[in-house]
Write a protein that holds these residues in place. Structure first.
Motif, PDB file in Angstrom:
ATOM      1  N   PHE A 190      -8.794  -0.707   1.665  1.00 33.07           N
ATOM      2  CA  PHE A 190      -9.329  -0.884   3.020  1.00 33.07           C
ATOM      3  C   PHE A 190      -8.851  -2.219   3.591  1.00 33.07           C
ATOM      4  N   LYS A 191      -8.870  -3.256   2.764  1.00 33.79           N
ATOM      5  CA  LYS A 191      -8.449  -4.588   3.217  1.00 33.79           C
ATOM      6  C   LYS A 191      -6.969  -4.620   3.586  1.00 33.79           C
ATOM      7  N   LEU A 192      -6.158  -3.803   2.916  1.00 29.19           N
ATOM      8  CA  LEU A 192      -4.738  -3.754   3.272  1.00 29.19           C
ATOM      9  C   LEU A 192      -4.538  -3.282   4.707  1.00 29.19           C
ATOM     10  N   HIS A 193      -5.457  -2.465   5.200  1.00 24.19           N
ATOM     11  CA  HIS A 193      -5.356  -1.967   6.572  1.00 24.19           C
ATOM     12  C   HIS A 193      -5.757  -3.035   7.580  1.00 24.19           C
ATOM     13  N   TYR A 194      -6.944  -3.619   7.414  1.00 22.24           N
ATOM     14  CA  TYR A 194      -7.449  -4.507   8.465  1.00 22.24           C
ATOM     15  C   TYR A 194      -7.128  -5.983   8.228  1.00 22.24           C
ATOM     16  N   LYS A 195      -6.592  -6.324   7.067  1.00 21.57           N
ATOM     17  CA  LYS A 195      -6.173  -7.699   6.834  1.00 21.57           C
ATOM     18  C   LYS A 195      -4.647  -7.812   6.792  1.00 21.57           C
ATOM     19  N   ALA A 196      -4.036  -7.266   5.732  1.00 23.79           N
ATOM     20  CA  ALA A 196      -2.588  -7.423   5.548  1.00 23.79           C
ATOM     21  C   ALA A 196      -1.794  -6.813   6.699  1.00 23.79           C
ATOM     22  N   THR A 197      -2.136  -5.579   7.081  1.00 21.15           N
ATOM     23  CA  THR A 197      -1.360  -4.902   8.128  1.00 21.15           C
ATOM     24  C   THR A 197      -1.557  -5.560   9.488  1.00 21.15           C
ATOM     25  N   ASN A 224      14.907  -6.028  11.231  1.00 18.66           N
ATOM     26  CA  ASN A 224      14.241  -6.289   9.958  1.00 18.66           C
ATOM     27  C   ASN A 224      12.742  -6.013  10.022  1.00 18.66           C
ATOM     28  N   PHE A 225      12.133  -6.266  11.184  1.00 20.11           N
ATOM     29  CA  PHE A 225      10.701  -5.984  11.321  1.00 20.11           C
ATOM     30  C   PHE A 225      10.429  -4.494  11.116  1.00 20.11           C
ATOM     31  N   PHE A 226      11.243  -3.652  11.736  1.00 16.34           N
ATOM     32  CA  PHE A 226      11.019  -2.211  11.611  1.00 16.34           C
ATOM     33  C   PHE A 226      11.334  -1.718  10.205  1.00 16.34           C
ATOM     34  N   LEU A 227      12.277  -2.348   9.534  1.00 16.86           N
ATOM     35  CA  LEU A 227      12.566  -1.964   8.151  1.00 16.86           C
ATOM     36  C   LEU A 227      11.388  -2.322   7.247  1.00 16.86           C
ATOM     37  N   ILE A 228      10.822  -3.521   7.442  1.00 15.51           N
ATOM     38  CA  ILE A 228       9.649  -3.932   6.668  1.00 15.51           C
ATOM     39  C   ILE A 228       8.479  -2.993   6.937  1.00 15.51           C
ATOM     40  N   LEU A 229       8.252  -2.662   8.220  1.00 10.49           N
ATOM     41  CA  LEU A 229       7.147  -1.778   8.571  1.00 10.49           C
ATOM     42  C   LEU A 229       7.355  -0.368   8.024  1.00 10.49           C
ATOM     43  N   TRP A 230       8.600   0.076   7.964  1.00 11.19           N
ATOM     44  CA  TRP A 230       8.865   1.407   7.405  1.00 11.19           C
ATOM     45  C   TRP A 230       8.409   1.467   5.960  1.00 11.19           C
ATOM     46  N   TYR A 231       8.832   0.496   5.170  1.00 10.10           N
ATOM     47  CA  TYR A 231       8.413   0.461   3.767  1.00 10.10           C
ATOM     48  C   TYR A 231       6.894   0.287   3.648  1.00 10.10           C
ATOM     49  N   TRP A 232       6.335  -0.606   4.462  1.00 12.12           N
ATOM     50  CA  TRP A 232       4.905  -0.906   4.367  1.00 12.12           C
ATOM     51  C   TRP A 232       4.052   0.301   4.758  1.00 12.12           C
ATOM     52  N   PHE A 233       4.421   0.983   5.828  1.00  9.55           N
ATOM     53  CA  PHE A 233       3.618   2.128   6.281  1.00  9.55           C
ATOM     54  C   PHE A 233       3.622   3.252   5.250  1.00  9.55           C
ATOM     55  N   TYR A 234       4.765   3.509   4.623  1.00  9.52           N
ATOM     56  CA  TYR A 234       4.817   4.596   3.641  1.00  9.52           C
ATOM     57  C   TYR A 234       4.097   4.214   2.348  1.00  9.52           C
ATOM     58  N   ILE A 235       4.174   2.952   1.957  1.00 11.51           N
ATOM     59  CA  ILE A 235       3.388   2.502   0.801  1.00 11.51           C
ATOM     60  C   ILE A 235       1.902   2.606   1.120  1.00 11.51           C
ATOM     61  N   LEU A 236       1.532   2.173   2.322  1.00  8.29           N
ATOM     62  CA  LEU A 236       0.132   2.232   2.746  1.00  8.29           C
ATOM     63  C   LEU A 236      -0.349   3.677   2.825  1.00  8.29           C
ATOM     64  N   LEU A 237       0.519   4.575   3.253  1.00  8.83           N
ATOM     65  CA  LEU A 237       0.162   5.993   3.327  1.00  8.83           C
ATOM     66  C   LEU A 237      -0.156   6.541   1.937  1.00  8.83           C
ATOM     67  N   LEU A 238       0.657   6.171   0.958  1.00  5.86           N
ATOM     68  CA  LEU A 238       0.452   6.666  -0.397  1.00  5.86           C
ATOM     69  C   LEU A 238      -0.844   6.146  -1.004  1.00  5.86           C
ATOM     70  N   ILE A 239      -1.056   4.841  -0.916  1.00 11.12           N
ATOM     71  CA  ILE A 239      -2.260   4.277  -1.538  1.00 11.12           C
ATOM     72  C   ILE A 239      -3.515   4.653  -0.758  1.00 11.12           C
ATOM     73  N   SER A 240      -3.386   4.922   0.545  1.00  9.91           N
ATOM     74  CA  SER A 240      -4.539   5.379   1.320  1.00  9.91           C
ATOM     75  C   SER A 240      -4.932   6.794   0.913  1.00  9.91           C
ATOM     76  N   LEU A 241      -3.951   7.592   0.574  1.00 12.34           N
ATOM     77  CA  LEU A 241      -4.244   8.940   0.087  1.00 12.34           C
ATOM     78  C   LEU A 241      -4.990   8.871  -1.236  1.00 12.34           C
ATOM     79  N   LEU A 242      -4.558   7.963  -2.102  1.00 13.81           N
ATOM     80  CA  LEU A 242      -5.225   7.796  -3.391  1.00 13.81           C
ATOM     81  C   LEU A 242      -6.635   7.244  -3.219  1.00 13.81           C
ATOM     82  N   ALA A 243      -6.845   6.457  -2.158  1.00 16.41           N
ATOM     83  CA  ALA A 243      -8.139   5.804  -1.948  1.00 16.41           C
ATOM     84  C   ALA A 243      -9.245   6.778  -1.583  1.00 16.41           C
ATOM     85  N   VAL A 244      -8.898   7.964  -1.092  1.00 21.34           N
ATOM     86  CA  VAL A 244      -9.937   8.927  -0.721  1.00 21.34           C
ATOM     87  C   VAL A 244     -10.482   9.671  -1.933  1.00 21.34           C
TER      88      VAL A 244
END
Length: 365
Positions: free
Chosen positions: A25-32, A272-292
């Protein structure tokens, strides 16, 4: 300006004493949120990178710079593989089959800021719904980072307060039949977790639409380019030099079509910003799925008797279980162990619960 920006990030950086959510949850509202607001700050900080667009023209430079910035520029598809001037050159005609239009870069900084706000919405909802309930329950019982099963017990006054009534009040609170209230509390938290997951999917889809279908495969395309030397997606989506067509009235009174080469220094960052966000969003998608996935009580009670833990779980609702799990994330481990054992003793001592528990289980426990 930098100091003011850092002040705005202070609520996201500082650690909270009471943990009402989890690390995902913190990865969404803090890191992101920090990531997106930081990118937005860099893109809108004109003093760091100068003008967002600088076109090579002989006359009315400021007017043409503004015109090309507002109406967008383009690159040629036929020359994207050129290592020296990717996307430049001449074409017989400029249409959707021969060019890539770029008219979204002026909105990137604003979009990042809005995305940061959207990522914070589930957190805002949870803070509103939670209303400090967990803080009230564990007030004075918080665990520190150094606390562990092998660590010395808490100070005498702290431990005595726990013995004198805090433990019994928590046991009573968890077993006094507030199941519906606890279930609503849990459903609200689960709703926020699902919102986080849906939000990531929505953000990926939005970014793909925003950059004309080039975001969903941006990272893969970049990796492929590095391996096989194909079209560089950075030059395709965020070119540093583009073409701009503008019109003027010539000496004879006829309309003339002119080309201008325009430099976009901000696209060095956007690539570079969009490349970083691409990796970050897909990592976040995976761990968010696991979090449910449902959390197990045993994750917080590894040192407890497994059969006792199972009996407690089987005789409380999921809402009660969730409250108990959150208490375990915040109180001293020694006290939490005693709380679960007290719940066990209370459960097997009550007739309605006792009938539901096999006698062989009670004897073995």
């Amino acid at each position: 300006m930098t100091t003011e920006f850092l002040k705005t990030l202070k609520p996201f950086i500082q650690l909270e004493k009471i943990q009402t959510d989890n690390n995902v949850f913190k990865l969404h509202y803090k890191a992101t949120v920090i990531l997106l607001l930081g990118f937005s700050f860099l893109l809108t900080g004109k003093q760091y990178f100068g003008d967002p667009m600088d076109c090579d023209v002989d006359e009315r430079k400021e007017v043409i710079d503004t015109y090309c910035w507002i109406y967008g520029t383009f690159t040629l598809k036929s020359s994207l593989k050129d290592p020296h001037i990717p996307g430049l050159g001449h074409a017989a005609e400029y249409d959707s089959t021969t060019i890539n239009r770029h008219n979204y870069y002026q909105w990137v900084g604003i979009v990042f800021f809005i995305q940061g706000i959207i990522f914070y919405i589930p957190r805002y909802l949870w803070k509103t719904w939670e209303s400090g309930r967990l803080k009230f329950l564990v007030n004075g019982l918080e665990s520190s980072e150094e606390s562990s099963e092998e660590s010395p017990p808490p100070a005498p006054t702290f431990f005595q307060n726990w013995k004198d009534g805090t433990k019994s009040r928590l046991v009573t609170y968890l077993l006094q039949g507030q199941n519906n209230m606890h279930n609503i509390y849990t459903m609200r938290y689960s709703c926020c977790e699902v919102l986080n997951f849906i939000n990531v999917i929505g953000q990926i889809c939005f970014m793909d639409w925003f950059v004309t279908g080039k975001f969903s495969m941006y990272g893969i395309a970049y990796t492929t380019y590095r391996l096989y030397k194909e079209v560089n997606p950075m030059d395709e989506v965020f070119p540093k030099i583009t073409k701009c067509v503008y019109y003027r009235i010539g000496m004879s009174g006829t309309q003339e079509v002119r080309d201008a080469l325009c430099i976009l220094p901000l696209n060095i960052l956007n690539q570079n910003f969009f490349l970083i966000l691409w990796y970050w969003f897909y990592i976040l998608l995976l761990i968010s799925l696991l979090a449910v996935v449902v959390y197990l009580l045993r994750a917080q009670t590894r040192s407890l008797d497994k059969k006792k833990s199972r009996i407690v779980i089987e005789n409380i609702t999921y809402g009660d279980f969730f409250i108990l799990y959150k208490i375990g994330k915040n109180v001293n481990p020694i006290l939490y162990k005693e709380l679960v054992e007290a719940l066990y003793e209370q459960i097997i001592g009550k007739e309605p619960f006792y009938k539901n528990i096999p006698q062989s289980t009670l004897i073995d426990a």
